[in-house]
Design a protein around this motif. Sequence first.
Motif, PDB file in Angstrom:
ATOM      1  N   PHE A  72       0.950  -1.235  -0.143  1.00 16.04           N
ATOM      2  CA  PHE A  72      -0.150  -0.442  -0.043  1.00 16.04           C
ATOM      3  C   PHE A  72       1.183   1.037   0.062  1.00 16.04           C
ATOM      4  CE2 PHE A  72      -3.467  -2.760   2.374  1.00 16.04           C
ATOM      5  CZ  PHE A  72      -4.211  -3.148   1.325  1.00 16.04           C
ATOM      6  N   PRO A  73       0.977   1.845  -0.482  1.00 15.60           N
ATOM      7  CA  PRO A  73       0.831   3.479  -0.398  1.00 15.60           C
ATOM      8  C   PRO A  73       1.338   4.358   0.698  1.00 15.60           C
ATOM      9  CG  PRO A  73      -0.522   4.045  -2.773  1.00 15.60           C
ATOM     10  CD  PRO A  73      -0.302   1.740  -1.715  1.00 15.60           C
ATOM     11  N   ILE A  92      -5.518   1.362  -9.125  1.00 15.33           N
ATOM     12  CA  ILE A  92      -6.306   0.940  -8.475  1.00 15.33           C
ATOM     13  C   ILE A  92      -5.381  -0.184  -8.215  1.00 15.33           C
ATOM     14  CG2 ILE A  92      -8.291   2.752  -8.579  1.00 15.33           C
ATOM     15  CD1 ILE A  92      -9.246  -0.409  -9.719  1.00 15.33           C
ATOM     16  N   TYR A  95      -4.664  -1.204  -4.247  1.00 14.63           N
ATOM     17  CA  TYR A  95      -5.777  -1.078  -3.639  1.00 14.63           C
ATOM     18  C   TYR A  95      -6.295  -3.080  -4.071  1.00 14.63           C
ATOM     19  CZ  TYR A  95      -4.343   3.064  -2.000  1.00 14.63           C
ATOM     20  OH  TYR A  95      -3.815   3.842  -1.258  1.00 14.63           O
ATOM     21  N   SER A  96      -6.417  -3.162  -5.151  1.00 15.82           N
ATOM     22  CA  SER A  96      -7.353  -4.582  -5.844  1.00 15.82           C
ATOM     23  C   SER A  96      -6.539  -5.601  -6.546  1.00 15.82           C
ATOM     24  CB  SER A  96      -7.734  -3.989  -7.402  1.00 15.82           C
ATOM     25  OG  SER A  96      -6.394  -3.634  -8.246  1.00 15.82           O
ATOM     26  N   GLU A  97      -5.174  -5.414  -5.427  1.00 18.10           N
ATOM     27  CA  GLU A  97      -3.780  -7.140  -5.707  1.00 18.10           C
ATOM     28  C   GLU A  97      -3.829  -6.908  -7.122  1.00 18.10           C
ATOM     29  OE1 GLU A  97      -5.274  -9.497  -3.230  1.00 18.10           O
ATOM     30  OE2 GLU A  97      -5.397  -8.017  -1.728  1.00 18.10           O
ATOM     31  N   LYS A  99      -6.062  -7.814  -9.228  1.00 16.21           N
ATOM     32  CA  LYS A  99      -7.684  -9.254  -9.105  1.00 16.21           C
ATOM     33  C   LYS A  99      -8.886  -7.412 -10.628  1.00 16.21           C
ATOM     34  CE  LYS A  99      -7.188 -11.522  -5.156  1.00 16.21           C
ATOM     35  NZ  LYS A  99      -7.384 -11.700  -3.752  1.00 16.21           N
ATOM     36  N   PRO A 100      -9.992  -8.140 -10.532  1.00 13.90           N
ATOM     37  CA  PRO A 100     -11.282  -7.718 -11.617  1.00 13.90           C
ATOM     38  C   PRO A 100     -11.988  -7.580 -10.413  1.00 13.90           C
ATOM     39  CG  PRO A 100     -11.755  -9.917 -11.699  1.00 13.90           C
ATOM     40  CD  PRO A 100     -10.117 -10.508 -10.457  1.00 13.90           C
ATOM     41  N   GLY A 101     -12.718  -6.058 -10.490  1.00 12.91           N
ATOM     42  CA  GLY A 101     -13.601  -6.007  -9.602  1.00 12.91           C
ATOM     43  C   GLY A 101     -14.862  -5.543 -10.658  1.00 12.91           C
ATOM     44  N   ILE A 111     -14.798   6.124  -6.762  1.00 16.20           N
ATOM     45  CA  ILE A 111     -13.346   5.545  -6.724  1.00 16.20           C
ATOM     46  C   ILE A 111     -12.922   6.330  -7.974  1.00 16.20           C
ATOM     47  CG2 ILE A 111     -11.457   4.419  -8.023  1.00 16.20           C
ATOM     48  CD1 ILE A 111     -13.744   1.326  -8.166  1.00 16.20           C
ATOM     49  N   GLU A 114     -13.229   9.692  -5.374  1.00 14.67           N
ATOM     50  CA  GLU A 114     -11.618   8.911  -3.922  1.00 14.67           C
ATOM     51  C   GLU A 114     -10.614   9.438  -3.763  1.00 14.67           C
ATOM     52  OE1 GLU A 114     -13.989   7.981  -1.414  1.00 14.67           O
ATOM     53  OE2 GLU A 114     -12.511   8.116   0.470  1.00 14.67           O
ATOM     54  N   LEU A 115      -9.387   8.643  -5.254  1.00 17.79           N
ATOM     55  CA  LEU A 115      -8.654   8.908  -5.616  1.00 17.79           C
ATOM     56  C   LEU A 115      -8.209  10.431  -5.666  1.00 17.79           C
ATOM     57  CD1 LEU A 115      -7.814   6.017  -8.353  1.00 17.79           C
ATOM     58  CD2 LEU A 115      -6.607   6.105  -5.731  1.00 17.79           C
TER      59      LEU A 115
ATOM     60  N   ALA B  94      -7.044  -2.383   1.933  1.00 17.53           N
ATOM     61  CA  ALA B  94      -7.835  -1.978   0.626  1.00 17.53           C
ATOM     62  C   ALA B  94      -9.373  -1.248   0.692  1.00 17.53           C
ATOM     63  CB  ALA B  94      -7.728  -3.161  -0.146  1.00 17.53           C
ATOM     64  N   PHE B  97      -9.233   2.068   1.623  1.00 15.64           N
ATOM     65  CA  PHE B  97      -8.514   3.541   0.842  1.00 15.64           C
ATOM     66  C   PHE B  97      -9.665   3.506   0.426  1.00 15.64           C
ATOM     67  CE2 PHE B  97      -4.394   1.323   3.138  1.00 15.64           C
ATOM     68  CZ  PHE B  97      -4.328   3.158   3.498  1.00 15.64           C
ATOM     69  N   LEU B  98     -10.223   2.853  -0.212  1.00 11.47           N
ATOM     70  CA  LEU B  98     -11.131   2.709  -1.869  1.00 11.47           C
ATOM     71  C   LEU B  98     -12.275   1.880  -1.691  1.00 11.47           C
ATOM     72  CD1 LEU B  98      -9.043   2.765  -5.247  1.00 11.47           C
ATOM     73  CD2 LEU B  98     -11.202   4.358  -3.528  1.00 11.47           C
ATOM     74  N   GLU B 100     -15.021   1.069  -2.642  1.00  9.44           N
ATOM     75  CA  GLU B 100     -15.179  -0.172  -4.021  1.00  9.44           C
ATOM     76  C   GLU B 100     -14.353  -1.140  -4.533  1.00  9.44           C
ATOM     77  OE1 GLU B 100     -15.322   3.535  -3.899  1.00  9.44           O
ATOM     78  OE2 GLU B 100     -17.201   3.497  -4.190  1.00  9.44           O
ATOM     79  N   MET B 101     -13.155  -1.122  -3.311  1.00  4.38           N
ATOM     80  CA  MET B 101     -13.029  -2.411  -3.158  1.00  4.38           C
ATOM     81  C   MET B 101     -13.602  -3.635  -2.819  1.00  4.38           C
ATOM     82  SD  MET B 101      -9.691  -1.852  -4.603  1.00  4.38           S
ATOM     83  CE  MET B 101     -10.511  -0.934  -5.889  1.00  4.38           C
ATOM     84  N   PHE B 103     -16.230  -4.562  -4.232  1.00  7.51           N
ATOM     85  CA  PHE B 103     -16.421  -4.990  -5.024  1.00  7.51           C
ATOM     86  C   PHE B 103     -15.088  -6.469  -5.785  1.00  7.51           C
ATOM     87  CE2 PHE B 103     -18.596  -1.162  -5.449  1.00  7.51           C
ATOM     88  CZ  PHE B 103     -20.332  -1.661  -5.337  1.00  7.51           C
ATOM     89  N   VAL B 104     -13.812  -6.114  -5.694  1.00 10.17           N
ATOM     90  CA  VAL B 104     -12.788  -7.256  -5.482  1.00 10.17           C
ATOM     91  C   VAL B 104     -12.517  -7.913  -4.895  1.00 10.17           C
ATOM     92  CG1 VAL B 104     -10.999  -6.614  -5.829  1.00 10.17           C
ATOM     93  CG2 VAL B 104     -11.765  -5.204  -6.997  1.00 10.17           C
ATOM     94  N   HIS B 105     -13.014  -7.474  -3.071  1.00  4.21           N
ATOM     95  CA  HIS B 105     -12.835  -8.669  -2.835  1.00  4.21           C
ATOM     96  C   HIS B 105     -13.820  -9.449  -1.579  1.00  4.21           C
ATOM     97  CE1 HIS B 105      -8.837  -7.620  -3.136  1.00  4.21           C
ATOM     98  NE2 HIS B 105      -9.038  -5.963  -2.514  1.00  4.21           N
ATOM     99  N   ARG B 122     -21.181   3.932   2.530  1.00  4.62           N
ATOM    100  CA  ARG B 122     -20.617   3.630   1.903  1.00  4.62           C
ATOM    101  C   ARG B 122     -19.017   4.087   2.902  1.00  4.62           C
ATOM    102  NH1 ARG B 122     -16.511   6.266  -0.190  1.00  4.62           N
ATOM    103  NH2 ARG B 122     -15.674   5.358  -2.036  1.00  4.62           N
TER     104      ARG B 122
END
Lengths: 242, 133
Positions: A72-73, A92, A95-97, A99-101, A111, A114-115, B94, B97-98, B100-101, B103-105, B122
């Motif tokens: 992580f940053p 992203i 944070y997503s490693e 992986k698909p979202g 997203i 937030e970023l 994760a 921080f975000l 929406e992660m 939806f990934v995890h 949220r």
Amino acid sequence: MVDPRLSVIKKRLKDINNIIAVASGKGGVGKSMVSSLLALHLASQDKKVGLLDLDVYGPSTHIILGIPFQKFPEEDRGIIPPVFHGIKFMSIVFYSEDKPGAFRGIDVSNIIRELLAITQWGSLDYLIIDLPPGIGDETLDVINLIQPTEFLIVSTPSKVAMGAVEKLIDLLLELHLPIIGVVENMKIGDSNYVKQIVTSKDVRYLGSIQFVPALEEAIGDSSKLLKTPFIKDLERIIKKSL
Amino acid sequence: MHEWALAESIITTAVEVAEREKLKKIEEIDISLGELQQIEEDIFRFALDEILKSMNLRNIKIVIETENAVFECNKCKHTWNFEKDKLDEAEAEAIHFLPEMAFVHMRCPSCGSPDFTVIKGRGVSITSIKGEK
């Protein structure tokens, strides 16, 4: 309910001299390659550069530049974009490693907001934003939230690509948004098709980048990327446009 | 701490709203913290206080309420609550921080679909700003 993130986005970007969104109406034309190598080239010229990957479904600038994403940053009153090859980098993927979202439109906007609200870019000469293809949430959010952004548009010589690219150009022109110009990537042959269409819209045709089959071998290695013919063509384009 | 950045966004927005609404003084800011973002309330409150002090804004009541996160599956319509203990530490961080992660995890616990909606809870939002006109 008020979304508080919107009010700090300007503050986070206030010390950035130039914000360039690399966009295209069509996928697979090399936007991420142009974004990554543009950032890499500017950093090699001792410019202070940031690269923001907003392709939330398929981030790829970290693959092109060989950036590790397992950590992580750091946090300090926000998120500090880590520096790789002299580029402050945010995606992203941290944070997503990777992986698909399954993001719907509202999620993509969240997203991006937030970023933009939490990333502390500090002072930069250039922030390069790698956009996904099309005129979707990412492009619209950049138009609405990041001003002024200049658009660098990427196409290929393909009529199919240009069909979609024209729509993006028309929309940006309708909104009176600044377009740096159009880069014709993966050029094969000497057709003037792209140049003719672009200039007919009073948009600058910035030049072409030749198709380089060996480029794939340099992916992930910044020093090899800086030696490719791609970067030579890109340098020529940058000299007359940035 | 990235709570600081979110706290800064709250105060900046409150000041902007107060100017727009021509408030002489901000008296109260009501904030909702969505459970999904897992904001550390102590850190967040400390950041809010420090930012208010640095801007010479005093005697503003800060009311913070946590909103439980609720999800609804877009495929089978199952609804469920956030269960942090089903995530590993890195996944939970994760999402911190975000959000929406998620939806990934996370997946729908009923049908396994990754396609769901965060119905509520949220992240950080302002529910009300009160002041003197």
